[in-house]
Design a protein around this motif. Structure first.
Motif, mmCIF file in Angstrom:
data_model
loop_
_atom_site.group_PDB
_atom_site.id
_atom_site.type_symbol
_atom_site.label_atom_id
_atom_site.label_comp_id
_atom_site.label_asym_id
_atom_site.label_seq_id
_atom_site.Cartn_x
_atom_site.Cartn_y
_atom_site.Cartn_z
ATOM 1 N N LEU A 61 1.683 -50.345 2.032
ATOM 2 C CA LEU A 61 0.589 -50.892 2.826
ATOM 3 C C LEU A 61 -0.425 -49.821 3.197
ATOM 4 C CD1 LEU A 61 2.618 -53.282 5.199
ATOM 5 C CD2 LEU A 61 1.732 -53.709 2.898
ATOM 6 N N MET A 62 -0.549 -48.795 2.380
ATOM 7 C CA MET A 62 -1.485 -47.695 2.616
ATOM 8 C C MET A 62 -2.509 -47.604 1.486
ATOM 9 S SD MET A 62 1.426 -44.883 3.645
ATOM 10 C CE MET A 62 0.310 -43.481 3.396
ATOM 11 N N SER A 63 -3.574 -46.849 1.750
ATOM 12 C CA SER A 63 -4.478 -46.442 0.671
ATOM 13 C C SER A 63 -3.908 -45.167 0.081
ATOM 14 C CB SER A 63 -5.882 -46.165 1.221
ATOM 15 O OG SER A 63 -6.460 -47.326 1.748
ATOM 16 N N LEU A 64 -3.639 -45.176 -1.216
ATOM 17 C CA LEU A 64 -3.013 -44.031 -1.880
ATOM 18 C C LEU A 64 -3.967 -43.462 -2.932
ATOM 19 C CD1 LEU A 64 0.513 -45.643 -2.390
ATOM 20 C CD2 LEU A 64 -0.155 -44.017 -0.588
ATOM 21 N N TRP A 65 -5.151 -43.059 -2.492
ATOM 22 C CA TRP A 65 -6.162 -42.564 -3.427
ATOM 23 C C TRP A 65 -5.653 -41.325 -4.151
ATOM 24 C CZ3 TRP A 65 -7.907 -46.907 -3.310
ATOM 25 C CH2 TRP A 65 -8.549 -47.519 -2.241
ATOM 26 N N ALA A 66 -5.864 -41.306 -5.462
ATOM 27 C CA ALA A 66 -5.410 -40.183 -6.287
ATOM 28 C C ALA A 66 -6.177 -40.182 -7.596
ATOM 29 C CB ALA A 66 -3.910 -40.278 -6.560
ATOM 30 N N GLY A 67 -6.441 -38.989 -8.116
ATOM 31 C CA GLY A 67 -7.106 -38.866 -9.398
ATOM 32 C C GLY A 67 -6.121 -38.906 -10.554
ATOM 33 N N GLN A 68 -6.655 -38.903 -11.763
ATOM 34 C CA GLN A 68 -5.817 -39.085 -12.941
ATOM 35 C C GLN A 68 -5.014 -37.854 -13.330
ATOM 36 O OE1 GLN A 68 -8.497 -40.707 -15.987
ATOM 37 N NE2 GLN A 68 -7.608 -42.721 -15.636
ATOM 38 N N SER A 69 -5.257 -36.714 -12.685
ATOM 39 C CA SER A 69 -4.488 -35.516 -13.018
ATOM 40 C C SER A 69 -3.453 -35.170 -11.962
ATOM 41 C CB SER A 69 -5.434 -34.321 -13.222
ATOM 42 O OG SER A 69 -6.184 -34.482 -14.409
ATOM 43 N N ALA A 70 -3.080 -36.150 -11.164
ATOM 44 C CA ALA A 70 -2.096 -35.883 -10.104
ATOM 45 C C ALA A 70 -0.773 -35.360 -10.658
ATOM 46 C CB ALA A 70 -1.849 -37.150 -9.288
ATOM 47 N N ARG A 71 -0.447 -35.734 -11.871
ATOM 48 C CA ARG A 71 0.814 -35.259 -12.462
ATOM 49 C C ARG A 71 0.811 -33.732 -12.649
ATOM 50 N NH1 ARG A 71 4.803 -38.208 -15.268
ATOM 51 N NH2 ARG A 71 3.458 -40.054 -15.342
ATOM 52 N N LEU A 72 -0.363 -33.104 -12.575
ATOM 53 C CA LEU A 72 -0.454 -31.648 -12.722
ATOM 54 C C LEU A 72 -0.243 -30.909 -11.412
ATOM 55 C CD1 LEU A 72 -3.616 -31.454 -15.035
ATOM 56 C CD2 LEU A 72 -1.205 -31.375 -15.720
ATOM 57 N N ILE A 73 -0.100 -31.638 -10.318
ATOM 58 C CA ILE A 73 0.060 -30.996 -9.008
ATOM 59 C C ILE A 73 1.376 -30.227 -8.955
ATOM 60 C CG2 ILE A 73 0.420 -31.446 -6.547
ATOM 61 C CD1 ILE A 73 -1.498 -33.823 -6.836
ATOM 62 N N ARG A 74 1.295 -28.971 -8.545
ATOM 63 C CA ARG A 74 2.484 -28.126 -8.453
ATOM 64 C C ARG A 74 2.636 -27.452 -7.095
ATOM 65 N NH1 ARG A 74 2.929 -30.582 -12.392
ATOM 66 N NH2 ARG A 74 3.306 -29.932 -14.546
ATOM 67 N N HIS A 75 1.557 -27.419 -6.297
ATOM 68 C CA HIS A 75 1.553 -26.559 -5.122
ATOM 69 C C HIS A 75 1.491 -27.347 -3.817
ATOM 70 C CE1 HIS A 75 1.102 -23.225 -7.878
ATOM 71 N NE2 HIS A 75 0.067 -23.834 -8.425
ATOM 72 N N HIS A 76 1.984 -26.705 -2.753
ATOM 73 C CA HIS A 76 2.067 -27.359 -1.452
ATOM 74 C C HIS A 76 1.184 -26.706 -0.391
ATOM 75 C CE1 HIS A 76 5.546 -29.982 -2.452
ATOM 76 N NE2 HIS A 76 5.816 -29.014 -3.307
ATOM 77 N N SER A 77 0.431 -25.680 -0.751
ATOM 78 C CA SER A 77 -0.471 -25.050 0.208
ATOM 79 C C SER A 77 -1.850 -24.904 -0.414
ATOM 80 C CB SER A 77 0.049 -23.667 0.629
ATOM 81 O OG SER A 77 -0.174 -22.712 -0.388
ATOM 82 N N ALA A 78 -2.877 -24.935 0.443
ATOM 83 C CA ALA A 78 -4.247 -24.808 -0.031
ATOM 84 C C ALA A 78 -4.470 -23.454 -0.713
ATOM 85 C CB ALA A 78 -5.216 -24.984 1.133
ATOM 86 N N ALA A 79 -3.875 -22.395 -0.177
ATOM 87 C CA ALA A 79 -4.037 -21.064 -0.764
ATOM 88 C C ALA A 79 -3.488 -21.025 -2.181
ATOM 89 C CB ALA A 79 -3.339 -20.018 0.104
ATOM 90 N N ASP A 80 -2.357 -21.685 -2.408
ATOM 91 C CA ASP A 80 -1.767 -21.693 -3.749
ATOM 92 C C ASP A 80 -2.599 -22.515 -4.727
ATOM 93 O OD1 ASP A 80 0.288 -20.046 -2.997
ATOM 94 O OD2 ASP A 80 1.740 -21.656 -2.671
ATOM 95 N N VAL A 81 -3.178 -23.630 -4.256
ATOM 96 C CA VAL A 81 -4.050 -24.428 -5.122
ATOM 97 C C VAL A 81 -5.275 -23.607 -5.512
ATOM 98 C CG1 VAL A 81 -5.521 -26.481 -5.269
ATOM 99 C CG2 VAL A 81 -3.276 -26.639 -4.192
ATOM 100 N N LEU A 82 -5.873 -22.925 -4.537
ATOM 101 C CA LEU A 82 -7.023 -22.072 -4.835
ATOM 102 C C LEU A 82 -6.670 -20.984 -5.849
ATOM 103 C CD1 LEU A 82 -8.906 -21.443 -1.453
ATOM 104 C CD2 LEU A 82 -9.915 -22.233 -3.613
ATOM 105 N N ALA A 83 -5.544 -20.338 -5.639
ATOM 106 C CA ALA A 83 -5.122 -19.276 -6.542
ATOM 107 C C ALA A 83 -4.920 -19.809 -7.952
ATOM 108 C CB ALA A 83 -3.856 -18.611 -6.031
ATOM 109 N N GLU A 84 -4.323 -20.989 -8.058
ATOM 110 C CA GLU A 84 -4.106 -21.614 -9.368
ATOM 111 C C GLU A 84 -5.437 -21.897 -10.052
ATOM 112 O OE1 GLU A 84 -3.053 -23.552 -12.761
ATOM 113 O OE2 GLU A 84 -1.759 -22.332 -11.492
ATOM 114 N N LEU A 85 -6.366 -22.467 -9.333
ATOM 115 C CA LEU A 85 -7.668 -22.778 -9.924
ATOM 116 C C LEU A 85 -8.380 -21.509 -10.386
ATOM 117 C CD1 LEU A 85 -8.848 -25.422 -7.312
ATOM 118 C CD2 LEU A 85 -8.332 -25.894 -9.713
ATOM 119 N N LEU A 86 -8.391 -20.492 -9.524
ATOM 120 C CA LEU A 86 -9.135 -19.261 -9.838
ATOM 121 C C LEU A 86 -8.498 -18.466 -10.956
ATOM 122 C CD1 LEU A 86 -10.124 -18.169 -6.234
ATOM 123 C CD2 LEU A 86 -11.554 -19.241 -7.973
ATOM 124 N N ALA A 87 -7.252 -18.764 -11.274
ATOM 125 C CA ALA A 87 -6.631 -18.116 -12.435
ATOM 126 C C ALA A 87 -7.328 -18.524 -13.719
ATOM 127 C CB ALA A 87 -5.139 -18.467 -12.504
ATOM 128 N N GLY A 88 -8.078 -19.624 -13.663
ATOM 129 C CA GLY A 88 -8.855 -20.072 -14.831
ATOM 130 C C GLY A 88 -10.108 -19.265 -15.060
#
Length: 355
Positions: A327-354
């Protein structure tokens, strides 16, 4: 490579325009933005964004103050431009029929049926006035081109303006409207499809196709959005002509976000690999993980926007608190299966590795 080297290697027109260190923008979330997440992205060198849908002027000023207390870095506030298609008035009989369609969900959660409100959404003029008074580094808009006087006043106050396009034509309209940067949002993006020149169903262009076309069509910096969740997406966006990326779902899955624990858990599960486009929860087309509300509701039981959004908004917070993802809104993009990290700092680090 140390983080400061990543930052140095990713200086661009976009980082200079927005006053940030790395070309990563947090996607603004309507209803699940958090000061902690926005501040974390800004502190990491990117642009933290906060979605203001439903906020009145006082709430906007309070939120901006909280953001300033949490980070000394630039941040963005996001507003929805009225499209003119919003249903602002509704006969009582129609309202009651839409309530009856949702009655089982209210009863399941032990909630009383809502009465018809005086209005279904916040006053846009009040929102704009408060946002300009709050003077964030950036004000971003979705669902349209902000009026010339708004752009002019923002610039007079030293505020940069960003707009969001789902087609080349929308990007051109935003550039003509004087914005400083444009987000090219592919159909892979989670949440609402923010089209405004044509119906959302007729504006479903993928990121891989949209970004290079927009980059070729406009002279202002382009921010790629939609289906970007890791270093590969970051690198691909730059190769396509974008000068930065906007990432939503991967950040939404972090512990700093305001998403309910059950929602975040779902984003880290295989179930997040399946998303659909639906109007069931808000009355506007949006991408999310399918649940019972989406499977059970269909026209004519779905009220137009913003009525449906207001109605489901009477039970969604209770469902979230109870961990009831059906009974919630579960908005998500099509690459959610690629999610690996649980902190914003780790997501940033992953992106910037590109980089």
């Amino acid at each position: 490579m140390p983080q400061q080297d990543h930052a140095a290697s990713r200086r661009s027109r976009l980082t200079d325009v927005l006053g940030i260190d790395v070309p990563v923008v947090l996607g603004p979330f309507g209803g699940v933005s958090s000061v902690a997440l926005s501040a974390a992205v800004s502190d990491g060198g990117g642009l933290g964004s906060y979605g203001l849908y439903g906020y009145d002027g006082a709430a906007i000023l309070k939120t901006a103050a909280q953001l300033r207390a949490a980070t000394a870095k630039p941040f963005a506030l996001n507003l929805w431009v009225p499209t003119g298609s919003e249903t602002t008035e509704l006969p009582r009989t129609e309202f009651d029929s839409y309530v009856r369609a949702l009655q089982p969900y209210f009863e399941e959660l032990g909630l009383e049926l809502p009465d018809m409100p005086e209005r279904f959404m916040a006053d846009y003029g009040e929102q704009v006035e408060a946002t300009l008074e709050a003077a964030p580094a950036v004000v971003s808009f979705v669902f349209g081109v902000p009026a010339p006087e708004i752009v002019e006043e923002a610039h007079r106050r030293g505020i940069k303006v960003a707009g969001t396009a789902t087609t080349v034509e929308e990007a051109l309209a935003l550039e003509a409207g004087g914005v400083d940067a444009v987000v090219a949002s592919g159909m892979e993006s989670g949440g609402h499809r923010v089209s405004f020149l044509r119906p959302a169903e007729d504006s479903l262009v993928g990121t891989f196709s949209l970004v290079p076309q927009v980059a070729d069509a406009v002279s202002i910096p382009v921010i790629a959005a939609g289906g970007i969740a890791d270093r590969r997406g970051f690198a691909a966006a730059l190769a396509l002509g974008a000068e930065g990326v906007q990432v939503g779902t991967a950040f939404l899955a972090t512990h700093e976000s305001a998403a309910a624990p059950a929602y975040r858990e779902l984003l880290h599960s295989p179930a997040a690999g399946n998303t659909v486009l639906t109007r069931a929860l808000s009355g506007r087309l949006a991408r999310g993980i399918p649940n019972r509300v989406i499977s059970e509701l269909a026209p004519p039981a779905i009220a137009p926007f913003p009525v449906q959004n207001w109605l489901t908004g009477r039970f969604r917070p209770t469902a979230a608190a109870a961990g009831n993802t059906d009974l919630m809104s579960l908005w998500a993009g099509q690459s959610a299966r690629l999610i690996r990290h649980h902190s914003a700092a780790d997501v940033l680090a992953e992106l910037l590795a590109g980089a």
